[in-house]
Design a protein around this motif. Structure first.
Motif, short mmCIF file in Angstrom:
data_model
loop_
_atom_site.label_atom_id
_atom_site.label_comp_id
_atom_site.label_asym_id
_atom_site.label_seq_id
_atom_site.Cartn_x
_atom_site.Cartn_y
_atom_site.Cartn_z
N VAL A 130 0.83 -1.20 0.00
CA VAL A 130 0.00 0.00 0.00
C VAL A 130 0.87 1.25 0.00
O VAL A 130 0.61 2.21 -0.73
CB VAL A 130 -0.96 0.00 1.21
N GLN A 131 1.93 1.26 0.81
CA GLN A 131 2.85 2.39 0.81
C GLN A 131 3.52 2.54 -0.55
O GLN A 131 3.67 3.66 -1.06
CB GLN A 131 3.92 2.23 1.90
N ALA A 132 3.91 1.41 -1.15
CA ALA A 132 4.54 1.45 -2.47
C ALA A 132 3.59 2.05 -3.51
O ALA A 132 4.01 2.86 -4.34
CB ALA A 132 4.96 0.05 -2.88
N LEU A 133 2.32 1.67 -3.46
CA LEU A 133 1.34 2.19 -4.40
C LEU A 133 1.15 3.70 -4.21
O LEU A 133 1.07 4.45 -5.19
CB LEU A 133 0.00 1.47 -4.24
N ARG A 134 1.12 4.13 -2.97
CA ARG A 134 0.96 5.56 -2.70
C ARG A 134 2.15 6.35 -3.27
O ARG A 134 1.98 7.39 -3.90
CB ARG A 134 0.86 5.79 -1.19
N SER A 135 3.36 5.84 -3.06
CA SER A 135 4.56 6.53 -3.53
C SER A 135 4.64 6.51 -5.05
O SER A 135 4.94 7.53 -5.69
CB SER A 135 5.81 5.87 -2.94
N ALA A 136 4.38 5.36 -5.65
CA ALA A 136 4.46 5.25 -7.10
C ALA A 136 3.39 6.09 -7.79
O ALA A 136 3.66 6.71 -8.83
CB ALA A 136 4.32 3.78 -7.51
#
Length: 301
Positions: A130-136
C-alpha cells in the motif's frame, strides 16, 4: 589468388561494417529508431523478442535529459543515485520522495521520446504494497513518469504485483541494492557462491512473476547475469553484470567523467567533463580578472 568482390555500399543510415536493417525494422529500434512518440514498456518487451540490446542512462534535470533524449537514449532513469552525484549526500539513503518527484518532473519536461523511470527511494515502499502504491502513484501523477523502479527481489514481489495490477509499470532491481548499503557494510559484488547465486536467480524470477517489465542486475558476476538473462522473458539491465544482459545502464556523471575520485570497476568514462568544465570556468575567471570580458560584442549601448 582469388579476387574478392568489392564490399557493397552500406545502406543509408547504417555504419560501415554493420548489417543494414530494413527501414521498417529500423523504425522500431529503441536506439536509432525513427519514431517520435514516447517509448513504452511494450516497446521494451518487443526489443527483448527481437534480441535488441539498448542503452539506459540516469538523468536528474531537464537540460541534461534533453541532451540524452536527442542522442536517442530510449530509457532514462531518475535514480536515487542523485543522492551521491547531484544532491551531495554520502549515499542514496537520504533521498526523499519530494526530491525524486521534483527532479523526475524536470526530466519528463526535458524529453520527448525517452521512457522516464522514476526511482522509489529508501523508506517509500518497504512498509508494504500500500505504501509502495501511494509513492508510485505520486511519481506517475505529479512527475509524469512512465514507470517506477524499486529494489529487492522476493522481498519486494508483493509491492511489484500491486503496482502492476494498478496500472503502474515496474522495473525491478536485484543483486547489489545500494539502499541496503548499511546492511552490506559497503557495495560488495552479489551472487558469488552457489547459495547466493540461486537466491539471486529466485529474486529475478520472483519480480518477473510479479509483473515487472525489466530487472536491473547490479554488481553480479557476468556468468550468473548471463544465466539470469537466459532464464527470463523480461529484459535484464546490467550495471557491472557483464556483456550478456539485454541492456546496460550507467550513472551519467560516471559515464561523462564528472565524478571526482575513484569510480566503480564497471564504469567506462567516455568523456572528461570535469576537466572540460573546470577549464571553461578558469578561462571565464581569468578574462573577468584581466578585464577582457565582457568584450564589445557582449556589451549593450
Amino acid at each position: 589468388m582469388t579476387q574478392l568482390s568489392p564490399a557493397p555500399e552500406p545502406a543509408a543510415g547504417s555504419t560501415p561494417g554493420s548489417t543494414a536493417k530494413p527501414a521498417s525494422e529500423r523504425s522500431k529500434s529503441l536506439y536509432g529508431g525513427t519514431g517520435s512518440r514516447r517509448i513504452t514498456v511494450r516497446d521494451i518487451a518487443a526489443a527483448k523478442e527481437r534480441g535488441e540490446k539498448w542503452p539506459m542512462l540516469t538523468a536528474y534535470d531537464a537540460m541534461t535529459a534533453s541532451v540524452f533524449d536527442e542522442a536517442g537514449i530510449p530509457v532514462l532513469l531518475v535514480g536515487d543515485s542523485m543522492g551521491n552525484c547531484h544532491l551531495g549526500y554520502e549515499s542514496t539513503v537520504p533521498v526523499t520522495m519530494d526530491e525524486i518527484t521534483l527532479l523526475s518532473a524536470a526530466v519528463v519536461r526535458g524529453t520527448k521520446r525517452s521512457l522516464v523511470v522514476g526511482d522509489l527511494p529508501f523508506g517509500s515502499y518497504q512498509e508494504g504494497p500500500v505504501q509502495a502504491l501511494r509513492s508510485a502513484t505520486r511519481l506517475v501523477k505529479e512527475a509524469g513518469v512512465g514507470a517506477v523502479k524499486l529494489e529487492g527481489g522476493e522481498r519486494s514481489a508483493e509491492q511489484v504485483e500491486l503496482l502492476v495490477s494498478s496500472g503502474i509499470p515496474v522495473m525491478a532491481h536485484v543483486g547489489l541494492t545500494p539502499q541496503s548499503v548499511n546492511a552490506y557494510g559497503g557495495y560488495p559484488v552479489q551472487g558469488r557462491g552457489e547459495e547466493a547465486a540461486q537466491q539471486l536467480l529466485r529474486d529475478a524470477k520472483a519480480v518477473q512473476d510479479a509483473g515487472a517489465f525489466a530487472v536491473v542486475l547490479e554488481a553480479v558476476p557476468a556468468e550468473l547475469a548471463a544465466e539470469v538473462t537466459r532464464s527470463l522473458h523480461i529484459p535484464t539491465v546490467g550495471i557491472g553484470a557483464g556483456l550478456e544482459c539485454d541492456a546496460q545502464v550507467l550513472v551519467w556523471t560516471d559515464m561523462a567523467g564528472m565524478t571526482a575520485g575513484r569510480v566503480p570497476k564497471f564504469v567506462k568514462q567516455y568523456l572528461n567533463m570535469r576537466e572540460l568544465l573546470g577549464g571553461a570556468a578558469k578561462e571565464f575567471a581569468q578574462e573577468v580578472v584581466g578585464g577582457t570580458f565582457p568584450a564589445e560584442e557582449h556589451t549593450f549601448h
